[in-house]
Design a protein around this motif. Structure first.
Motif, mmCIF file in Angstrom:
data_model
loop_
_atom_site.group_PDB
_atom_site.id
_atom_site.type_symbol
_atom_site.label_atom_id
_atom_site.label_comp_id
_atom_site.label_asym_id
_atom_site.label_seq_id
_atom_site.Cartn_x
_atom_site.Cartn_y
_atom_site.Cartn_z
ATOM 1 N N SER A 67 1.241 -0.727 0.072
ATOM 2 C CA SER A 67 -0.356 -0.031 -0.172
ATOM 3 C C SER A 67 0.809 1.182 0.367
ATOM 4 N N THR A 68 2.143 0.826 0.475
ATOM 5 C CA THR A 68 3.252 2.425 0.171
ATOM 6 C C THR A 68 3.351 2.508 -1.278
ATOM 7 N N PRO A 69 2.499 3.755 -1.562
ATOM 8 C CA PRO A 69 3.365 4.303 -3.002
ATOM 9 C C PRO A 69 4.046 4.400 -3.843
ATOM 10 N N ASP A 70 5.637 4.243 -3.168
ATOM 11 C CA ASP A 70 6.585 4.412 -3.595
ATOM 12 C C ASP A 70 7.360 2.991 -2.777
ATOM 13 N N PRO A 71 7.244 1.914 -2.603
ATOM 14 C CA PRO A 71 8.352 1.035 -1.695
ATOM 15 C C PRO A 71 9.826 1.386 -2.101
ATOM 16 N N ASN A 72 11.038 0.871 -1.627
ATOM 17 C CA ASN A 72 11.945 1.493 -1.219
ATOM 18 C C ASN A 72 12.783 -0.066 -2.646
ATOM 19 N N ASP A 73 12.453 -2.019 -2.312
ATOM 20 C CA ASP A 73 12.573 -2.729 -2.741
ATOM 21 C C ASP A 73 11.857 -3.414 -3.311
ATOM 22 N N GLY A 74 10.811 -3.405 -2.844
ATOM 23 C CA GLY A 74 10.016 -3.896 -3.760
ATOM 24 C C GLY A 74 9.745 -5.751 -3.400
ATOM 25 N N VAL A 149 14.597 -21.018 -15.097
ATOM 26 C CA VAL A 149 14.785 -20.177 -13.673
ATOM 27 C C VAL A 149 15.100 -21.775 -12.275
ATOM 28 N N ASN A 150 16.030 -21.790 -12.173
ATOM 29 C CA ASN A 150 16.110 -23.117 -10.744
ATOM 30 C C ASN A 150 16.360 -22.453 -9.757
ATOM 31 N N ILE A 151 15.445 -23.392 -8.685
ATOM 32 C CA ILE A 151 16.013 -23.169 -6.812
ATOM 33 C C ILE A 151 16.560 -24.059 -6.579
ATOM 34 N N THR A 152 17.637 -23.782 -5.626
ATOM 35 C CA THR A 152 17.558 -24.961 -4.780
ATOM 36 C C THR A 152 18.207 -24.279 -2.817
ATOM 37 N N THR A 153 17.597 -25.159 -2.156
ATOM 38 C CA THR A 153 17.203 -24.369 -1.464
ATOM 39 C C THR A 153 17.884 -25.476 0.231
ATOM 40 N N GLY A 154 18.914 -26.597 -0.350
ATOM 41 C CA GLY A 154 19.907 -28.063 0.261
ATOM 42 C C GLY A 154 18.642 -28.945 0.492
ATOM 43 N N VAL A 155 17.291 -28.471 0.018
ATOM 44 C CA VAL A 155 16.573 -29.896 0.242
ATOM 45 C C VAL A 155 16.019 -30.260 -0.707
ATOM 46 N N VAL A 156 15.635 -29.451 -1.572
ATOM 47 C CA VAL A 156 15.096 -29.380 -2.638
ATOM 48 C C VAL A 156 15.385 -28.446 -3.552
ATOM 49 N N ASN A 157 15.077 -28.915 -5.082
ATOM 50 C CA ASN A 157 15.295 -28.388 -5.971
ATOM 51 C C ASN A 157 14.339 -28.080 -7.291
ATOM 52 N N THR A 158 13.962 -26.892 -7.387
ATOM 53 C CA THR A 158 12.695 -26.834 -7.858
ATOM 54 C C THR A 158 13.024 -25.463 -9.332
ATOM 55 N N THR A 159 11.925 -25.203 -10.441
ATOM 56 C CA THR A 159 12.092 -24.629 -11.461
ATOM 57 C C THR A 159 10.925 -23.476 -10.571
ATOM 58 N N VAL A 160 11.483 -22.136 -11.695
ATOM 59 C CA VAL A 160 9.919 -21.234 -11.715
ATOM 60 C C VAL A 160 8.689 -21.484 -12.807
ATOM 61 N N ALA A 161 7.480 -21.995 -12.448
ATOM 62 C CA ALA A 161 6.817 -22.981 -13.175
ATOM 63 C C ALA A 161 6.484 -21.568 -14.774
ATOM 64 N N ASN A 162 5.857 -20.013 -13.793
ATOM 65 C CA ASN A 162 5.663 -18.943 -14.687
ATOM 66 C C ASN A 162 5.177 -17.851 -13.762
ATOM 67 N N THR A 163 5.044 -17.373 -14.448
ATOM 68 C CA THR A 163 4.952 -15.674 -13.850
ATOM 69 C C THR A 163 3.219 -15.510 -13.272
ATOM 70 N N VAL A 164 3.334 -14.998 -12.463
ATOM 71 C CA VAL A 164 1.538 -14.874 -11.421
ATOM 72 C C VAL A 164 1.051 -13.539 -12.027
ATOM 73 N N PHE A 165 2.566 -12.967 -11.631
ATOM 74 C CA PHE A 165 1.903 -11.509 -11.545
ATOM 75 C C PHE A 165 2.899 -10.812 -11.341
ATOM 76 N N SER A 166 3.389 -9.011 -11.745
ATOM 77 C CA SER A 166 4.695 -8.533 -11.880
ATOM 78 C C SER A 166 4.257 -6.927 -12.491
ATOM 79 N N ASP A 167 4.812 -6.596 -11.676
ATOM 80 C CA ASP A 167 4.692 -4.728 -12.028
ATOM 81 C C ASP A 167 5.904 -3.781 -10.859
ATOM 82 N N ARG A 168 5.596 -3.175 -10.565
ATOM 83 C CA ARG A 168 6.768 -2.119 -10.572
ATOM 84 C C ARG A 168 7.325 -2.382 -9.131
ATOM 85 N N ARG A 169 6.558 -3.138 -8.480
ATOM 86 C CA ARG A 169 5.817 -3.082 -7.062
ATOM 87 C C ARG A 169 6.876 -4.400 -6.672
ATOM 88 N N ILE A 170 6.147 -5.296 -6.970
ATOM 89 C CA ILE A 170 5.758 -7.058 -6.648
ATOM 90 C C ILE A 170 6.180 -8.081 -7.945
#
Length: 247
Positions: A67-74, A149-170
């Motif tokens: 809700s912040t008009p201009d978030p610092n880092d998103g 895009v591959n992601i690993t946590t040390g426990v699981v390995n997965t990939t980014v399936a798709n982009t749900v939403f994207s704008d300048r904040r999130i």
């Protein structure tokens, strides 16, 4: 008379036709970009993740930030699908404490806005809201090759399936596995057993001979000396020699 009755009837039919046509072309209500629940509900397959966001009150925190008009880092959110939660062992979420559930949700959130192209130059491990990655408790590593895009946590390995939403904040990305942090789901090596203490040598006490026993042994030795056969023979020879010399 017929014309007078037909005119209202045609007007009524025309009204219903216009109303139906307007309903068909009416646009869907817009997504509330300042509400993470609204964004995820639009995706249609994140009910479990939404429930965790609300139960841990992370949803309120994110909404306040959005809700912040201009978030610092998103914000960047990796949203596990309902199928991702279904693939966990039965009862996995129920075994977690409230603190661990909070850490699990926070582990899916980056306090910076990252596009898919930025993942290619990301410095690992990424910092999440779950805690400091320098201690190695919540490592999240991302590598990108082209659009994957591959992601690993040390426990699981997965990939980014798709982009749900994207704008300048999130930016919200769907992942098909729950990102299990090492701190909660990693195997902790069992501590090494303590070395066994050497057994102390117990001194064996030798019973001391009593004074009475010593005296008894001495008197017994004297009796043995007096009664020794060689001593008796020597004594007899000496007595015989003395008598013979006196004659």
């Amino acid at each position: 008379m017929r014309k007078q009755l037909l005119l209202p009837f045609l007007s009524l039919v025309l009204f219903f036709l216009c109303t139906k046509s307007f309903a068909q072309v009416a646009p869907a209500p817009p997504i509330r970009t300042d509400n993470i629940t609204s964004i995820l509900e639009k995706g249609g397959q994140f009910t479990t993740f939404i429930r965790l966001l609300k139960a841990t009150q992370v949803a309120d925190q994110l909404n306040n930030q959005l809700s912040t008009p201009d978030p610092n880092d998103g914000l960047t959110i990796f949203a596990p699908s309902d199928n991702a939660f279904s693939s966990l062992n039965p009862g996995t979420l129920n075994t977690l404490s409230d603190r661990e559930k909070l850490q699990l949700v926070q582990f899916h959130i980056l306090p910076t806005l990252m596009s898919t192209t930025q993942f290619q130059t990301a410095s690992n491990p990424l910092r999440t809201q779950a805690g400091d990655v320098k201690s190695g408790r919540f490592p999240l590593n991302v590598t990108a090759s082209g659009n994957q895009v591959n992601i690993t946590t040390g426990v699981v390995n997965t990939t980014v399936a798709n982009t749900v939403f994207s704008d300048r904040r999130i930016a919200v990305y769907q992942v098909d596995q729950v990102l299990l942090p090492l701190q909660i789901f990693g195997t902790t090596p069992a501590p090494a057993p303590a070395p066994a203490k050497p057994e102390k040598d117990v001194p064996v006490s030798t019973p001391k001979a009593s004074t009475g026993d010593a005296g008894a042994n001495s008197s017994g030795a004297i009796r043995n000396l007096k009664l020794h056969p060689m001593a008796m023979v020597s004594f007899q020879f000496a007595l015989f020699g003395a008598i013979f010399c006196s004659l």
